[in-house]
Enzyme design. Structure first.
Site, PDB file in Angstrom:
ATOM      1  N   TYR A  17      -0.563   8.363 -13.084  1.00 23.43           N
ATOM      2  CA  TYR A  17      -0.103   7.260 -12.415  1.00 23.43           C
ATOM      3  C   TYR A  17       0.556   6.358 -13.309  1.00 23.43           C
ATOM      4  CZ  TYR A  17      -0.556   2.841  -9.965  1.00 23.43           C
ATOM      5  OH  TYR A  17      -0.154   1.580  -9.429  1.00 23.43           O
ATOM      6  N   LYS A  30       4.741   5.032 -13.248  1.00 27.70           N
ATOM      7  CA  LYS A  30       5.095   3.556 -13.393  1.00 27.70           C
ATOM      8  C   LYS A  30       5.768   3.398 -14.495  1.00 27.70           C
ATOM      9  CE  LYS A  30       2.927   2.253  -9.553  1.00 27.70           C
ATOM     10  NZ  LYS A  30       4.221   2.151  -8.371  1.00 27.70           N
TER      11      LYS A  30
HETATM   12  P1  NAP Z   1      -1.324  -0.118  -0.116  1.00 28.25           P
HETATM   13  O1  NAP Z   1      -2.014  -1.237   0.472  1.00 28.25           O
HETATM   14  O2  NAP Z   1      -1.817   0.994  -0.168  1.00 28.25           O
HETATM   15  O3  NAP Z   1       0.124   0.014   0.242  1.00 28.25           O
HETATM   16  C1  NAP Z   1       1.034   1.091   0.045  1.00 28.25           C
HETATM   17  C2  NAP Z   1       1.877   1.314   0.929  1.00 28.25           C
HETATM   18  O4  NAP Z   1       3.109   2.351   0.501  1.00 28.25           O
HETATM   19  C3  NAP Z   1       1.717   1.549   2.273  1.00 28.25           C
HETATM   20  O5  NAP Z   1       2.687   0.756   3.344  1.00 28.25           O
HETATM   21  C4  NAP Z   1       2.122   3.028   2.513  1.00 28.25           C
HETATM   22  O6  NAP Z   1       2.076   3.217   3.925  1.00 28.25           O
HETATM   23  C5  NAP Z   1       3.007   3.090   1.773  1.00 28.25           C
HETATM   24  N1  NAP Z   1       3.386   4.539   1.368  1.00 28.25           N
HETATM   25  C6  NAP Z   1       2.457   5.375   0.327  1.00 28.25           C
HETATM   26  N2  NAP Z   1       3.177   6.589   0.247  1.00 28.25           N
HETATM   27  C7  NAP Z   1       4.361   6.479   1.021  1.00 28.25           C
HETATM   28  C8  NAP Z   1       5.329   7.326   1.238  1.00 28.25           C
HETATM   29  N3  NAP Z   1       5.263   8.744   0.681  1.00 28.25           N
HETATM   30  N4  NAP Z   1       6.470   7.276   1.973  1.00 28.25           N
HETATM   31  C9  NAP Z   1       6.594   5.884   2.661  1.00 28.25           C
HETATM   32  N5  NAP Z   1       5.483   5.066   2.276  1.00 28.25           N
HETATM   33  C10 NAP Z   1       4.230   5.389   1.786  1.00 28.25           C
HETATM   34  O7  NAP Z   1      -0.958  -0.557  -1.657  1.00 28.25           O
HETATM   35  P2  NAP Z   1      -0.255  -1.607  -2.626  1.00 28.25           P
HETATM   36  O8  NAP Z   1      -1.545  -2.175  -3.543  1.00 28.25           O
HETATM   37  O9  NAP Z   1       0.140  -2.734  -1.863  1.00 28.25           O
HETATM   38  O10 NAP Z   1       0.451  -0.868  -3.458  1.00 28.25           O
HETATM   39  C11 NAP Z   1       1.977  -1.132  -3.367  1.00 28.25           C
HETATM   40  C12 NAP Z   1       2.501  -0.832  -4.654  1.00 28.25           C
HETATM   41  O11 NAP Z   1       1.893  -1.531  -5.493  1.00 28.25           O
HETATM   42  C13 NAP Z   1       2.336   0.534  -4.997  1.00 28.25           C
HETATM   43  O12 NAP Z   1       3.617   0.929  -5.641  1.00 28.25           O
HETATM   44  C14 NAP Z   1       1.243   0.380  -6.235  1.00 28.25           C
HETATM   45  O13 NAP Z   1       1.366   1.572  -7.121  1.00 28.25           O
HETATM   46  C15 NAP Z   1       1.736  -0.891  -6.832  1.00 28.25           C
HETATM   47  N6  NAP Z   1       0.780  -1.535  -7.427  1.00 28.25           N
HETATM   48  C16 NAP Z   1      -0.567  -1.780  -6.927  1.00 28.25           C
HETATM   49  C17 NAP Z   1      -1.466  -2.496  -7.658  1.00 28.25           C
HETATM   50  C18 NAP Z   1      -2.922  -2.999  -6.770  1.00 28.25           C
HETATM   51  O14 NAP Z   1      -3.712  -3.163  -7.601  1.00 28.25           O
HETATM   52  N7  NAP Z   1      -3.066  -3.163  -5.600  1.00 28.25           N
HETATM   53  C19 NAP Z   1      -1.167  -2.790  -8.930  1.00 28.25           C
HETATM   54  C20 NAP Z   1      -0.273  -2.233  -9.452  1.00 28.25           C
HETATM   55  C21 NAP Z   1       0.686  -1.705  -8.993  1.00 28.25           C
HETATM   56  P3  NAP Z   1       1.144   3.960   4.896  1.00 28.25           P
HETATM   57  O15 NAP Z   1      -0.149   2.860   4.792  1.00 28.25           O
HETATM   58  O16 NAP Z   1       1.667   4.145   5.968  1.00 28.25           O
HETATM   59  O17 NAP Z   1       0.654   5.220   4.183  1.00 28.25           O
END
Ligand code: NAP
Length: 249
Positions: free
Chosen positions: A150, A154
């Site tokens: 992961y 990133k």
């Molecule tokens: P989340 O609530 O799980 O949302 C992820 C989003 O990405 C959802 O809309 C999901 O769509 C979509 N997605 C996943 N796989 C996809 C694909 N193959 N094609 C199109 N859409 C896809 O997660 P989040 O925490 O908001 O994460 C958003 C970003 O922030 C990610 O890149 C994650 O790595 C990054 N991030 C998150 C955190 C954290 O702690 N939350 C920390 C650092 C970085 P569906 O729901 O329809 O599957």
């Protein structure tokens, strides 16, 4: 007047968590917004939340053709894009010897190839003044056991932003990165790990965070709004940690 009044924006992964919060803020700031996601139920609820002007696409970022179709529909509807937030991502953790190839393909396909596809498909729609933002993670530059793949995706995204900044600056396109720390979103329920392991990770993260808490999606959304708007017009190729001070202190 809104900070994105009259602008058009694409948010990948805009149906949940950080992406959905950002899409809602963009709409509130006057933008026309397109979002992508995969889950049919979340696509429907997002449609209702963002209102009739929003374009909501079921499109897999790891599929180049699907992203070309999204770009073609945006071109037909709006003609161009001012902002691209390449944010869709998945999180999976496992010790390296248990990291199977399917999980590796999922992580690389979504978190890295997905960002490349998003840029490749939308670049013809971007005019001078456009802003492109990637979502990396605060794990991009530190070592965390179990997060090797992961974190590598990133770090790759962070590197991509630097090279693309150099490649696109003469076209008036800025590329920057937002690197969130642990944020309260549904991603923590989609790790594939047992709940008690996730709870243990969360407790450890809070304990080592200078602010002793997870961040909120709105705290990332407001940062992305800054990078998307002309308020950040002299910021290029940067990686902005929004992590309660974890990287800095
Ligand atoms: P989340 O609530 O799980 O949302 C992820 C989003 O990405 C959802 O809309 C999901 O769509 C979509 N997605 C996943 N796989 C996809 C694909 N193959 N094609 C199109 N859409 C896809 O997660 P989040 O925490 O908001 O994460 C958003 C970003 O922030 C990610 O890149 C994650 O790595 C990054 N991030 C998150 C955190 C954290 O702690 N939350 C920390 C650092 C970085 P569906 O729901 O329809 O599957």
């Amino acid at each position: 007047m809104g900070r994105l009044q009259g602008k058009t924006a694409l948010v990948t992964g805009g149906t949940s968590g950080i992406g959905l919060e950002t899409a809602k803020l963009f709409v509130a700031e006057g933008a026309k917004v397109a979002v992508t996601g995969l889950d049919p139920e979340r696509l429907e609820t997002t449609r209702a939340e963002l209102g009739p002007e929003a374009l909501v696409f079921g499109a897999d970022v790891s599929d180049r053709q699907a992203m070309e179709t999204v770009a073609a529909r945006i071109r037909e509807t709006w003609g161009h894009l001012d902002v691209v937030f390449a944010n869709a991502g998945v999180f999976r953790a496992a010790p390296i010897e248990r990291m199977d190839e399917a999980t590796m393909d999922l992580l690389l396909g979504t978190n890295f190839k997905g960002v490349v596809h998003t840029v490749q498909a939308t670049l013809p729609l971007l005019a001078p003044g456009a802003s492109v933002i990637f979502t990396s993670s605060a794990v991009d530059s530190k070592g965390y056991a179990g997060m090797s793949l992961y974190a590598a995706t990133k770090a790759a995204v962070r590197s991509l932003a630097r090279s693309l900044s150099a490649e696109l600056v003469d076209r008036g396109i800025r590329v920057n990165v937002v690197a969130p720390g642990a944020i309260e979103t549904p991603i923590w329920g989609r790790t594939g790990l047992p709940q008690e392991v996730v709870d243990g990770m969360a407790a450890g993260i809070k304990d080592t965070n200078p602010m002793k808490r997870f961040g909120k999606p709105s705290e990332i959304a407001r940062t992305v709004l800054f990078l998307a708007s002309d308020d950040s017009s002299y910021i290029l190729g940067q990686n902005l940690y929004v992590d309660g001070g974890t990287q800095a202190l």
